[in-house]
Design a protein around this motif. Structure first.
Motif, PDB file in Angstrom:
ATOM      1  N   ASP A   1       0.934  -1.527  -0.050  1.00 42.55           N
ATOM      2  CA  ASP A   1      -0.014  -0.032   0.112  1.00 42.55           C
ATOM      3  C   ASP A   1       0.542   1.357   0.409  1.00 42.55           C
ATOM      4  O   ASP A   1       0.291   2.778  -0.288  1.00 42.55           O
TER       5      ASP A   1
ATOM      6  N   ARG B   1      -8.764   6.594   0.504  1.00 39.82           N
ATOM      7  CA  ARG B   1      -9.105   5.681   2.156  1.00 39.82           C
ATOM      8  C   ARG B   1     -10.403   5.362   2.205  1.00 39.82           C
ATOM      9  O   ARG B   1     -10.090   3.952   2.485  1.00 39.82           O
TER      10      ARG B   1
ATOM     11  N   TRP C   1      -9.261  -2.198   0.600  1.00 36.71           N
ATOM     12  CA  TRP C   1      -8.179  -2.294   0.707  1.00 36.71           C
ATOM     13  C   TRP C   1      -6.939  -1.109   1.225  1.00 36.71           C
ATOM     14  O   TRP C   1      -5.898  -1.639   2.128  1.00 36.71           O
TER      15      TRP C   1
ATOM     16  N   ALA D   1      -7.349  -1.122   4.949  1.00 31.10           N
ATOM     17  CA  ALA D   1      -6.987  -1.791   5.882  1.00 31.10           C
ATOM     18  C   ALA D   1      -5.624  -1.898   6.353  1.00 31.10           C
ATOM     19  O   ALA D   1      -4.928  -1.930   6.960  1.00 31.10           O
TER      20      ALA D   1
END
Length: 405
Positions: A3, A52, A57, A60
């Protein structure tokens, strides 16, 4: 880490628009203004918050880690505009080197050798203590990186105190390829390298890697898995070499910083020295090029980088301070006689032998260059009378007090 790489690449793509009408993007929805809003770290942080919400995902992952990726991107552009680094590039998914920053820093000691650091969304991760616990508790943040198949944690702590010298002697240091470091008092230091067996092993692995499947989707005969295993084996050798070089740099610079009150070095532009040679177009054949010595230059570049010239100077100045490390002009230091000051290409007979054509002074070429470097540094200082590694520095050419060769 995936990420953080995604956020870094997305932010880089936004900033890569070079035209102003593309770099500035109309009114901002939060302000309701018709004025153009420039892409900055602050605007990207706000957009990350909205992103976000849209991507589960991404939500997270840790927000602090993703924000740190944008800070790294902003610093990368600051270094580029200041001329300290190249233009930032995208981070690849298959890149075996990466990392992220932990700002909510929390450590806990387990025993004499081990401690834990809290990583967001992961929990407590154990790490080996290589510093005193008092230094570790002074940390304000941590950067966790993956290098050569192994994770490392680097703590942001207050700057270490300068290394004090117990001697008043001074020294000049000549950096070379055959002998990594040579001091004006005749000491030689050699940077570590892989052994002959390790070099043969690495060459074998590199040849094997060229024959293995690169793409992940091609799983015939387990090619991709075998390639990954080869990369892991190469990482072991490279990690071993990196650890040796880091240990050598730290021990050598500490030894020199504690042994000399002042050290003179050449003001080398290592980045310019390892650049590729310019191409030479063939005037007789359009589209063709003449030989430019790129193969020989690439070998020299590898030798210069393996000698760690830049890292040595950086760590030496970190430990001694800029006042105790004097940079001098490197022009003709290897051709100038330390005894009489005569400069000529014929003074240096070979890589190791220096014999002055004027006065007959005979010395090791690297040691002679180190003495010349020290003389230039002492002549540039306002105060005189410094000792040259325990003895009086040679007087300028033509002086009545000049010592015999």
């Amino acid at each position: 880490m995936d990420d953080a790489r995604f956020v870094f690449n997305l932010g880089l793509e936004q900033r890569s628009f070079w035209r102003r009408e593309k770099h500035d993007r109309g009114s901002h929805p939060e302000h309701g203004s018709l004025d153009a809003v420039r892409i900055t770290k602050a605007t990207q942080m706000r957009e990350l918050t909205r992103l976000r919400v849209e991507l589960p995902w991404l939500r997270a992952g840790s927000s602090s880690v993703q924000q740190a990726a944008l800070r790294d991107l902003d610093q990368a552009f600051a270094n580029f505009y200041a001329g300290r680094a190249r233009y930032p590039v995208f981070k690849r998914r298959d890149d075996r080197v990466g990392g992220f920053v932990v700002r909510d820093f929390a450590v806990r000691r387990l025993n004499r050798r081990w401690g834990t650091v809290t990583v967001p969304k992961v929990g407590r991760v154990r790490f080996r203590l290589s510093r005193s616990w008092a230094e570790i508790t002074q940390g304000t943040s941590a950067r966790i990186t993956l290098r050569h198949g192994r994770w490392h944690v680097a703590l942001t702590t207050p700057p270490a105190a300068k290394v004090l010298s117990g001697s008043e002697s001074t020294a000049g240091i000549d950096r070379g390829v055959r002998n990594t470091l040579a001091t004006s008092d005749g000491r030689m230091f050699q940077a570590p390298a892989l052994t002959a067996v390790e070099r043969a092993r690495l060459l074998l692995l590199e040849r094997r890697l060229t024959r293995q499947t690169k793409h992940v989707l091609r799983r015939k005969n387990g090619g991709s898995r075998r390639r990954q295993a080869t990369l892991d084996q190469m990482a072991v050798l490279r990690r071993r070499l990196a650890n040796r070089r880091t240990d050598w740099i730290e021990q050598t610079t500490t030894r020199l910083a504690s042994g000399y009150a002042l050290i003179a070095v050449e003001d080398l532009r290592v980045r310019n020295m390892v650049r590729r040679p310019a191409t030479k177009p063939d005037p007789d054949q359009p589209g063709a090029f003449l030989p430019n010595g790129s193969r020989a230059k690439s070998g020299l570049n590898r030798s210069i980088l393996a000698s760690l010239w830049g890292r040595f100077q950086t760590r030496l100045e970190d430990k001694m301070g800029s006042a105790r490390v004097v940079r001098v002009n490197p022009t003709n230091t290897s051709r100038t006689c330390a005894a009489c000051g005569h400069c000529a290409p014929g003074n240096r007979e070979s890589q190791a032998v220096f014999e002055c054509e004027a006065c007959g002074h005979l010395a090791h070429a690297d040691t002679n260059a180190a003495v010349v470097i020290l003389n230039r540094a002492l002549s540039s200082l306002p105060a005189a009378g410094h000792a040259v590694s325990g003895r009086r520095s040679p007087a300028p050419a033509g002086s009545a007090n000049q010592p015999a060769a």
